[in-house]
Design a protein around this motif. Structure first.
Motif, mmCIF file in Angstrom:
data_model
loop_
_atom_site.group_PDB
_atom_site.id
_atom_site.type_symbol
_atom_site.label_atom_id
_atom_site.label_comp_id
_atom_site.label_asym_id
_atom_site.label_seq_id
_atom_site.Cartn_x
_atom_site.Cartn_y
_atom_site.Cartn_z
ATOM 1 N N TRP A 1 -0.614 6.202 -4.083
ATOM 2 C CA TRP A 1 -1.968 6.094 -3.543
ATOM 3 C C TRP A 1 -2.377 7.389 -2.860
ATOM 4 O O TRP A 1 -1.622 7.953 -2.071
ATOM 5 N N GLN A 2 -3.561 7.850 -3.160
ATOM 6 C CA GLN A 2 -4.127 9.027 -2.507
ATOM 7 C C GLN A 2 -5.036 8.572 -1.378
ATOM 8 O O GLN A 2 -6.081 7.959 -1.628
ATOM 9 N N PRO A 3 -4.678 8.856 -0.127
ATOM 10 C CA PRO A 3 -5.549 8.451 0.986
ATOM 11 C C PRO A 3 -6.944 9.059 0.837
ATOM 12 O O PRO A 3 -7.110 10.162 0.311
ATOM 13 N N MET B 1 -7.446 -0.707 -4.257
ATOM 14 C CA MET B 1 -6.412 -1.574 -3.694
ATOM 15 C C MET B 1 -7.065 -2.751 -2.985
ATOM 16 O O MET B 1 -8.261 -2.753 -2.685
ATOM 17 N N ALA B 2 -6.258 -3.772 -2.745
ATOM 18 C CA ALA B 2 -6.698 -4.947 -2.009
ATOM 19 C C ALA B 2 -5.465 -5.657 -1.471
ATOM 20 O O ALA B 2 -4.353 -5.452 -1.961
ATOM 21 N N ALA B 3 -5.677 -6.490 -0.478
ATOM 22 C CA ALA B 3 -4.593 -7.316 0.035
ATOM 23 C C ALA B 3 -4.573 -8.643 -0.709
ATOM 24 O O ALA B 3 -5.585 -9.090 -1.248
ATOM 25 N N ALA B 4 -3.403 -9.276 -0.747
ATOM 26 C CA ALA B 4 -3.218 -10.585 -1.375
ATOM 27 C C ALA B 4 -2.867 -11.601 -0.301
ATOM 28 O O ALA B 4 -2.296 -11.250 0.746
ATOM 29 N N TYR B 5 -3.186 -12.867 -0.579
ATOM 30 C CA TYR B 5 -2.959 -13.902 0.426
ATOM 31 C C TYR B 5 -2.779 -15.261 -0.230
ATOM 32 O O TYR B 5 -3.486 -15.600 -1.189
ATOM 33 N N TYR B 6 -1.844 -16.061 0.293
ATOM 34 C CA TYR B 6 -1.766 -17.470 -0.062
ATOM 35 C C TYR B 6 -1.030 -18.214 1.052
ATOM 36 O O TYR B 6 -0.035 -17.717 1.585
ATOM 37 N N PRO B 7 -1.515 -19.396 1.418
ATOM 38 C CA PRO B 7 -0.891 -20.113 2.534
ATOM 39 C C PRO B 7 0.425 -20.772 2.143
ATOM 40 O O PRO B 7 0.639 -21.136 0.988
#
Length: 783
Positions: free
Chosen positions: A459-461, A480-486
């Motif tokens: 990743w290039q800032p 990019m993105a964040a992932a989530y699951y409960p």
């Protein structure tokens, strides 16, 4: 070892790698050996005891059976005298059947029965999910009990014939005349006055402070609208059931995700005791939330009873689209306010989705916003409009898959406005405790996953500028993105363990393997619990007459299995303790002080004080000893905030001439607790990413709002990824056990469906400068 505590400032540490809070940064995580990848290279987790097989890349136990064609699925079982079923579907969205002409069908070659509402047995309506603890149906609509039509595609007739071809031909001969009633099929109409949704026992609404006022006063803000389409299930195995009435018992070979709950639900429909339904589903060719109880199950059983013949009912692909639900469409708003340093002051995630009147399933797309980021104020709300349509249902990562898309795209837009790197913006808003409940996290390593993902991806800032480049006709960008699951664990877990004098154990539970390797992973957990070699564990599952009423959904089945096996192991130890002969070192010891290890009953505080299990059973003159127990209620998530997170990075290539979009590579790093089998985990993560690419780029149920009919009910018109659409996929995981989850594992089946669409959309923006807010990202939106 530090003391266990809910104070997040005093982390629980059971090894140098296990903390409640993520404290690893940059390459330090890699140097510590925390992140694992590439199935087969990591044979066990860093903190696993030498005797444990947890984390070992055992090959799939069902693999050889499937390769040899010896694994029989629902439509491969056969009964003597069996006939085949076909369905006739309605062509209106709402109304009544005025007349149904079946004479030609009855006279057709091979036809055994034509069943309509006129001769259908009188049955109770099925119980849907959340209507009761055992409901397993997609809706509560009565099945062919009168002339009413509730959606376009509802079954209105059943044909049984000697061959499938004869049944299909006869179904085409049925003619139906309808009295059409006014139907609500337009999203805009159903959204007017839609109430706040009620789902899984709560209103989908949350407020903390005045988020709208904070948004208006924010030093930087974004306020964006998004939409996601209706989507259909396309499991590789078509929905099917083979049924027979045998001496008052309904025998079913099914493809369900919940053998016990399906059996209980259909028993209630037919007025039977659950013991009068014997349902098995040892092999299921994909579920993803859609392999539950639908009208074809009830119709097949009713027709079999009426005809006095066993029935095989296999839906066509179109049939799946007509009567088996999928993901509901959504329209969402995400607004973010922040200070110039990036700290969020307002988070608003609201919107509307669709459902039917006869179920309680609502797409809970606000869940990620509830738990992912710290903010001063928050407003979350989902409203559910009611349409006359096929029942919506669960589809891999319900809520989170479509909810992370707008949230993570909005964060990317805010990062650009603030001239802050998107990863850094997320890190600056990493919460110390759960943002909505205030509970301490049981274990969370999102920051480490973000940094490790950036390192692996290269990743290039960036600080507000796009870094996309051009290679000939292709515009190349990264996002990019964040992932989530409960984390979830449903009640109903139970298991039976039978230990033989030969030292082998048989473990029985009513769980399911839909292709994810449940039998393999369960054997590893059982071996760990019992202290026996993995090879000495036999697993029996997929039968409602086995203990438990577990369901393979919500990424919770392995947690339920782990809790059940612990309870059954403790019950078995109690049985073994009662067999210890007088004079033995373990005689008189309370069962709570004993455990099993290395093929022996041992004193937990002094494993050298032991008695081999084979000797114990031989001296007791017992060939085997068996114990069954239920798991304790799932209280862990009431005390802790338990969620899996991850980081997804994508590179895309967009053709500047044609608008063609290609995803060239993806990296996903996930924090899901302990990984029980590295090979199975890598497969699950990659498959979820591929499925999420379908959501991002092509999947779209074309729902004709004029007629309420699905217009693309086949794989010729409903596009899903093919091999050439799947890019290079690099996956890794933290492997940090969650100390509150059974086996330390939080589940991995759904999280990789999340974050992918947003990372692709953000990469498209980096390449083209176009923000895409509506899925799927098709070329017409890029030209």
């Amino acid at each position: 070892m530090t003391m266990r505590t809910k104070d997040h400032h005093m982390p629980f540490v059971s090894s140098p790698f296990v903390t409640r809070r993520d404290v690893l940064v940059g390459s330090a995580a890699t140097a510590a050996g925390l992140f694992l990848a590439e199935p087969g290279l990591a044979t066990s987790l860093p903190n696993a005891p030498a005797r444990s097989g947890l984390g070992t890349a055992y090959p799939r136990r069902d693999g050889p059976l499937k390769v040899r064609g010896a694994a029989r699925f629902a439509a491969e079982h056969r009964f003597p005298g069996m006939v085949y079923g076909a369905l006739v579907f309605s062509t209106i969205a709402r109304g009544t059947i005025r007349r149904i002409e079946t004479e030609a069908a009855r006279a057709a070659s091979g036809v055994v029965l034509v069943m309509t509402h006129e001769n259908m047995p009188r049955l109770a309506p099925p119980e849907p999910f959340y209507a009761s603890p055992t409901g397993m149906a997609g809706s509560a609509i009565p099945v062919m009990q009168d002339a009413s039509v509730h959606w376009n595609g509802q079954p209105v007739a059943v044909i049984l014939a000697s061959t499938q071809e004869e049944a299909d031909h006869a179904a085409r001969l049925v003619r139906v005349d309808y009295e059409v009633a006014e139907a609500v099929t337009r999203f805009d109409d159903a959204a007017v006055g839609a109430p706040v949704a009620f789902y899984a026992g709560r209103d989908l609404q949350y407020r903390d402070g005045d988020a709208e006022a904070a948004l208006a006063e924010a030093e930087a803000s974004v306020d964006l609208e998004f939409s996601t389409p209706q989507q259909n299930h396309n499991q590789i195995e078509l929905h099917a059931v083979t049924v027979a009435w045998q001496g008052g018992v309904l025998r079913m070979h099914d493809c369900t995700q919940g053998v016990d709950l399906s059996a209980i639900t259909i028993a209630k429909v037919f007025g039977l005791d659950p013991s009068q339904v014997h349902l098995t589903a040892e092999f299921v060719g994909g579920g993803f939330g859609g392999k539950t109880l639908w009208q074809y199950h009830i119709l097949a059983a009713a027709a079999a009873r009426l005809a006095g013949r066993p029935v095989r009912m296999t839906l066509t692909r179109e049939g799946v689209y007509r009567i088996c639900g999928g993901r509901a469409p959504t329209r969402q708003r995400v607004a973010l306010g922040a200070r110039l340093d990036g700290r969020l002051t307002a988070l608003i995630h609201t919107g509307t989705t669709m459902k039917i009147a006869q179920n309680s399933m609502t797409e809970p797309f606000m869940e990620a916003a509830e738990h992912m980021y710290r903010t001063d104020t928050m407003h979350l709300e989902i409203r559910a409009g009611v349409r006359d349509m096929l029942a919506n249902t669960f589809m891999r990562a319900p809520g989170a898959a479509v909810g992370t898309f707008p949230l993570e795209v909005a964060l990317d837009a805010l990062a650009e406005r603030l001239a802050i790197d998107p990863i850094e913006l997320r890190i600056r808003n990493e919460p110390e405790v759960d943002p909505t409940t205030g509970k301490a996290f049981s274990q969370r390593a999102l920051v480490g996953a973000l940094r490790e993902g950036a390192h692996r991806f290269g990743w290039q800032p960036r600080s507000g500028e796009r870094l996309g480049r051009r290679e000939g006709e292709w515009l190349v960008g990264t996002g990019m993105a964040a992932a989530y699951y409960p984390y979830k664990r449903f009640p109903g877990g139970a298991a039976r363990i039978t230990l033989g004098q030969d030292g082998r154990a048989v473990v029985e539970l009513a769980v399911h393997d839909m292709g994810m390797g449940t039998g393999t992973a369960t054997a590893a957990v059982a071996a760990d619990r019992l202290g026996l070699p993995y090879e000495d564990i036999e697993i029996r599952y997929g039968d409602n007459r086995l203990p438990g009423n577990m369901i393979a959904a919500g990424s919770q089945q392995m947690a339920a299995i782990g809790a059940a096996l612990t309870a059954a192991r403790d019950a078995l130890v109690a049985e073994l303790a009662a067999l210890v002969p007088a004079g033995a070192a373990l005689h008189g010891r309370p069962a709570e002080a004993l455990t099993t290890r290395d093929g022996a009953l041992v004193l937990a505080s002094d494993p050298a004080t032991r008695m081999p299990l084979a000797d114990l059973l031989a001296r007791a003159e017992r060939r085997e000893v068996s114990a069954e127990a239920a798991a304790p209620p799932p209280s862990e998530a009431k005390e802790w905030s338990m969620h899996s997170t991850g980081a997804v990075f994508a590179e895309v290539r967009v053709n500047a001439v044609t608008g063609e979009l290609r995803v060239s590579r993806i990296t996903g790093v996930y924090d899901c607790g302990r990984i029980l089998n590295s090979t199975l985990a890598a497969s699950q993560f990659r498959s979820g990413i591929v499925m999420a690419l379908g959501m991002a780029l092509m999947e779209n149920t074309l729902f004709d709002e004029r007629s309420g009919r699905i217009a693309n009910p086949s794989l010729a018109a409903y596009y899903i990824p093919a091999h050439l659409d799947a890019p290079e996929i690099d996956v890794a995981w933290t492997g940090i056990p969650d100390p509150e989850a059974p086996s330390g594992a939080r589940g991995i089946g759904e999280i990789s469906m999340t974050g992918v669409a947003a990372s692709v959309a953000n990469a498209v923006y980096d390449a083209t400068g176009k923000r895409i807010h509506d899925l799927p990202i098709t070329l017409d939106k890029l030209l």
